[in-house]
Design a protein around this motif. Structure first.
Motif, PDB file in Angstrom:
ATOM      1  N   VAL A   1      40.427  43.680  27.288  1.00  0.00           N
ATOM      2  CA  VAL A   1      41.361  43.791  28.405  1.00  0.00           C
ATOM      3  C   VAL A   1      41.630  45.255  28.739  1.00  0.00           C
ATOM      4  CG1 VAL A   1      43.700  43.301  29.213  1.00  0.00           C
ATOM      5  CG2 VAL A   1      42.418  41.552  27.968  1.00  0.00           C
ATOM      6  N   GLU A   2      41.817  46.079  27.724  1.00  0.00           N
ATOM      7  CA  GLU A   2      42.094  47.487  27.995  1.00  0.00           C
ATOM      8  C   GLU A   2      40.872  48.202  28.562  1.00  0.00           C
ATOM      9  OE1 GLU A   2      45.104  48.826  28.054  1.00  0.00           O
ATOM     10  OE2 GLU A   2      45.679  46.742  27.639  1.00  0.00           O
ATOM     11  N   SER A   3      39.687  47.784  28.159  1.00  0.00           N
ATOM     12  CA  SER A   3      38.471  48.357  28.753  1.00  0.00           C
ATOM     13  C   SER A   3      38.422  48.061  30.242  1.00  0.00           C
ATOM     14  CB  SER A   3      37.219  47.795  28.064  1.00  0.00           C
ATOM     15  OG  SER A   3      37.184  48.149  26.704  1.00  0.00           O
ATOM     16  N   LEU A   4      38.764  46.827  30.604  1.00  0.00           N
ATOM     17  CA  LEU A   4      38.788  46.478  32.025  1.00  0.00           C
ATOM     18  C   LEU A   4      39.887  47.242  32.739  1.00  0.00           C
ATOM     19  CD1 LEU A   4      37.824  44.867  34.431  1.00  0.00           C
ATOM     20  CD2 LEU A   4      39.237  42.941  33.663  1.00  0.00           C
ATOM     21  N   ARG A   5      41.034  47.374  32.119  1.00  0.00           N
ATOM     22  CA  ARG A   5      42.120  48.128  32.736  1.00  0.00           C
ATOM     23  C   ARG A   5      41.680  49.569  33.037  1.00  0.00           C
ATOM     24  NH1 ARG A   5      47.464  46.870  32.368  1.00  0.00           N
ATOM     25  NH2 ARG A   5      47.125  45.691  30.429  1.00  0.00           N
ATOM     26  N   GLY A   6      40.938  50.167  32.105  1.00  0.00           N
ATOM     27  CA  GLY A   6      40.458  51.533  32.321  1.00  0.00           C
ATOM     28  C   GLY A   6      39.501  51.633  33.493  1.00  0.00           C
ATOM     29  N   LEU A   7      38.622  50.645  33.637  1.00  0.00           N
ATOM     30  CA  LEU A   7      37.694  50.652  34.773  1.00  0.00           C
ATOM     31  C   LEU A   7      38.434  50.491  36.093  1.00  0.00           C
ATOM     32  CD1 LEU A   7      34.836  48.391  33.339  1.00  0.00           C
ATOM     33  CD2 LEU A   7      34.811  50.874  33.615  1.00  0.00           C
ATOM     34  N   LEU A   8      39.454  49.666  36.104  1.00  0.00           N
ATOM     35  CA  LEU A   8      40.217  49.452  37.328  1.00  0.00           C
ATOM     36  C   LEU A   8      41.025  50.685  37.704  1.00  0.00           C
ATOM     37  CD1 LEU A   8      41.537  45.821  36.648  1.00  0.00           C
ATOM     38  CD2 LEU A   8      39.511  46.509  37.965  1.00  0.00           C
ATOM     39  N   ALA A   9      41.499  51.409  36.706  1.00  0.00           N
ATOM     40  CA  ALA A   9      42.348  52.576  36.958  1.00  0.00           C
ATOM     41  C   ALA A   9      41.617  53.671  37.718  1.00  0.00           C
ATOM     42  CB  ALA A   9      42.890  53.123  35.637  1.00  0.00           C
ATOM     43  N   THR A  10      40.303  53.713  37.607  1.00  0.00           N
ATOM     44  CA  THR A  10      39.518  54.748  38.299  1.00  0.00           C
ATOM     45  C   THR A  10      39.080  54.300  39.689  1.00  0.00           C
ATOM     46  OG1 THR A  10      37.431  53.954  37.338  1.00  0.00           O
ATOM     47  CG2 THR A  10      38.676  55.611  36.081  1.00  0.00           C
TER      48      THR A  10
ATOM     49  N   GLU B   1      46.650  34.809  35.507  1.00  0.00           N
ATOM     50  CA  GLU B   1      47.564  35.435  34.547  1.00  0.00           C
ATOM     51  C   GLU B   1      47.027  36.782  34.087  1.00  0.00           C
ATOM     52  OE1 GLU B   1      47.841  32.446  31.574  1.00  0.00           O
ATOM     53  OE2 GLU B   1      49.095  31.103  32.820  1.00  0.00           O
ATOM     54  N   LEU B   2      45.725  36.874  33.843  1.00  0.00           N
ATOM     55  CA  LEU B   2      45.130  38.147  33.450  1.00  0.00           C
ATOM     56  C   LEU B   2      45.231  39.158  34.579  1.00  0.00           C
ATOM     57  CD1 LEU B   2      43.467  39.911  31.493  1.00  0.00           C
ATOM     58  CD2 LEU B   2      41.402  38.918  32.541  1.00  0.00           C
ATOM     59  N   PHE B   3      44.920  38.738  35.804  1.00  0.00           N
ATOM     60  CA  PHE B   3      45.008  39.649  36.945  1.00  0.00           C
ATOM     61  C   PHE B   3      46.434  40.176  37.110  1.00  0.00           C
ATOM     62  CE2 PHE B   3      41.144  38.431  39.810  1.00  0.00           C
ATOM     63  CZ  PHE B   3      40.299  38.631  38.737  1.00  0.00           C
ATOM     64  N   ALA B   4      47.415  39.303  36.935  1.00  0.00           N
ATOM     65  CA  ALA B   4      48.809  39.739  37.056  1.00  0.00           C
ATOM     66  C   ALA B   4      49.134  40.780  35.998  1.00  0.00           C
ATOM     67  CB  ALA B   4      49.739  38.535  36.937  1.00  0.00           C
ATOM     68  N   GLU B   5      48.663  40.574  34.784  1.00  0.00           N
ATOM     69  CA  GLU B   5      48.889  41.533  33.697  1.00  0.00           C
ATOM     70  C   GLU B   5      48.259  42.884  34.023  1.00  0.00           C
ATOM     71  OE1 GLU B   5      47.315  42.097  29.122  1.00  0.00           O
ATOM     72  OE2 GLU B   5      47.732  40.067  29.849  1.00  0.00           O
ATOM     73  N   LEU B   6      47.124  42.856  34.684  1.00  0.00           N
ATOM     74  CA  LEU B   6      46.410  44.088  35.036  1.00  0.00           C
ATOM     75  C   LEU B   6      46.901  44.703  36.345  1.00  0.00           C
ATOM     76  CD1 LEU B   6      42.790  42.889  34.163  1.00  0.00           C
ATOM     77  CD2 LEU B   6      44.126  44.591  32.902  1.00  0.00           C
TER      78      LEU B   6
END
Length: 424
Positions: free
Chosen positions: A97-106, A123-128
């Motif tokens: 999940v954190e790997s995906l969060r990092g990709l989205l942040a850029t 639910e995952l999308f909301a968390e991110l």
């Protein structure tokens, strides 16, 4: 449906989800996981693709070349789905999940594009903090509830009855006793029956029973229920009709209302979708009728706040149209429509055929591409063959899209393709 976006997408290949089959099953899910790399056909530079399987290298390189993408243009995150779980759960299981969060942040302005609106994904999308593409103010609860309900056979039949949409005569059965009684009534009247699992897709869990099999009904039923022991009870029993054609209308619930995207004639060996011809080779009033039903259906989805693709599938029998199901999600042809519109100039009218068939074991994927090029039928200048996925390791099938100027042109290309790939 035409793509005009100026923002990156996170393409989320949750083909194992709660909308299609309630409990993941090897027979249903493995084939879907295997085709998930086809998400590449929807990508633009800067996008992220989350897959449940590592894409075959030769296919991945071929798709990049066909689309004019360079290595690294599209970021890939793989959440291995050897244990069958919804993709959102697998990301959590594997601490990705954190790997995906990092990709989205850029990627400022990135939006999520799931295959289906199941709750684990939302639910995952909301968390991110990831908005779903097409929903400026978030996905309404009513849209999710409607998608869950209509992706069951009972939910489909209930709404179809209220909307006066013609369906195959059928009855919902909550347990084995009701199921056996419904089958016995049909077989006793000299009619065949189709048993459908309440939440199912792609022909999974179908049972066809014919009148001459009435003496062995209990054995057939016991074997079927054992094979589906992991699924919740609930079946639809329909009369088995003589099918003349299997048709579909692909729809889109847009911001201003539902629109018809295309109509198609489907290939459904053993009741399972394998491919489609668009537009059908013969236009009949049934296609106009099906499109009208699609707009009526879409108005209900739109009112519930659903935005995006869905379809209505149908059969014709004895001169009548019967609508058989809906898929409130992306379908097996949603990406093909995007791909055709992407590859073919706007003013060029084409016919396309997509299919998946067992073929040569001798050719590698790269060798097949070269053979198509040598024969002059590889896609170029708006027509030809695109190999849409590589699932041969699982099912020996070659998956392809043929784009032609007309039906005859598609037929000629298909004959050449049959010879090259030794399709059965």
């Amino acid at each position: 449906m035409a793509e005009t976006r100026s923002y990156p997408l996170c393409l989320f290949a949750n083909l194992v989800n709660e909308l299609m089959v309630r409990v993941p099953d090897e027979r249903h899910a493995r084939a879907l996981i295997a085709v998930s790399p086809r998400k590449i056909w929807l990508t633009r530079p800067g996008d992220v693709v989350v897959l449940p399987v590592e894409p075959p290298r030769q296919f991945w390189e071929y798709a990049h070349e066909t689309l004019g993408l360079q290595p690294g243009d599209v970021e890939l995150l793989v959440a291995d789905s050897t244990p069958l779980r919804p993709l959102a759960h697998r990301l959590r299981d594997l601490d990705l999940v954190e790997s995906l969060r990092g990709l989205l942040a850029t990627r400022p302005g990135v939006r999520g594009l799931p295959f289906a609106l199941d709750r684990p994904t939302l639910e995952l999308f909301a968390e991110l903090g990831l908005d779903v593409d097409g929903y400026a103010d978030g996905v309404p609860d009513a849209a999710v509830e409607t998608a869950y309900r209509l992706n069951t056979k009972s939910g489909f039949h209930d709404l179809a009855e209220r909307l006066h949409i013609p369906t195959v005569p059928g009855v919902f059965c909550a347990d084995r006793t009701e199921l056996r009684a419904a089958l016995d009534r049909l077989l006793g009247a000299g009619k065949g029956a189709v048993v459908k699992l309440d939440r199912s897709s792609n022909g999974f869990g179908l049972l066809f029973v014919h009148p001459h099999q009435r003496p062995e009904l209990d054995d057939l039923l016991d074997a079927q229920l054992r094979s589906l022991a992991g699924q919740p009870e609930g079946w639809l029993v329909e009369e088995l009709l003589q099918v003349d054609e299997v048709l579909t209308v692909e729809m889109w619930s847009a911001q201003d209302g539902p629109v018809v995207v295309h109509t198609g004639q489907m290939n459904t060996p053993n009741g399972s979708f394998s491919g489609q011809l668009t537009p059908p080779s013969r236009w009949t009033g049934h296609l106009d009728e099906l499109s009208a039903h699609g707009l009526t259906w879409g108005a209900r989805l739109h009112a519930a706040g659903y935005r995006g693709p869905f379809d209505l599938d149908a059969i014709t029998s004895a001169g009548r149209l019967f609508v058989t199901e809906t898929n409130v999600r992306r379908t097996g042809t949603t990406y093909l429509e995007f791909l055709v519109r992407r590859l073919v100039p706007d003013d060029q009218q084409v016919v396309w055929l997509a299919d998946s068939r067992v073929g040569s074991r001798e050719l590698s994927f790269a060798q097949a591409v070269k053979a198509l090029q040598s024969a002059g039928i590889a896609f170029t200048d708006g027509t030809g063959v695109v190999l849409t996925a590589d699932t041969r390791a699982l099912d020996r099938k070659w998956r392809f899209l043929i784009v032609g100027a007309d039906h005859d042109h598609v037929g000629r290309i298909e004959k050449q393709l049959n010879n090259i790939l030794e399709l059965s």
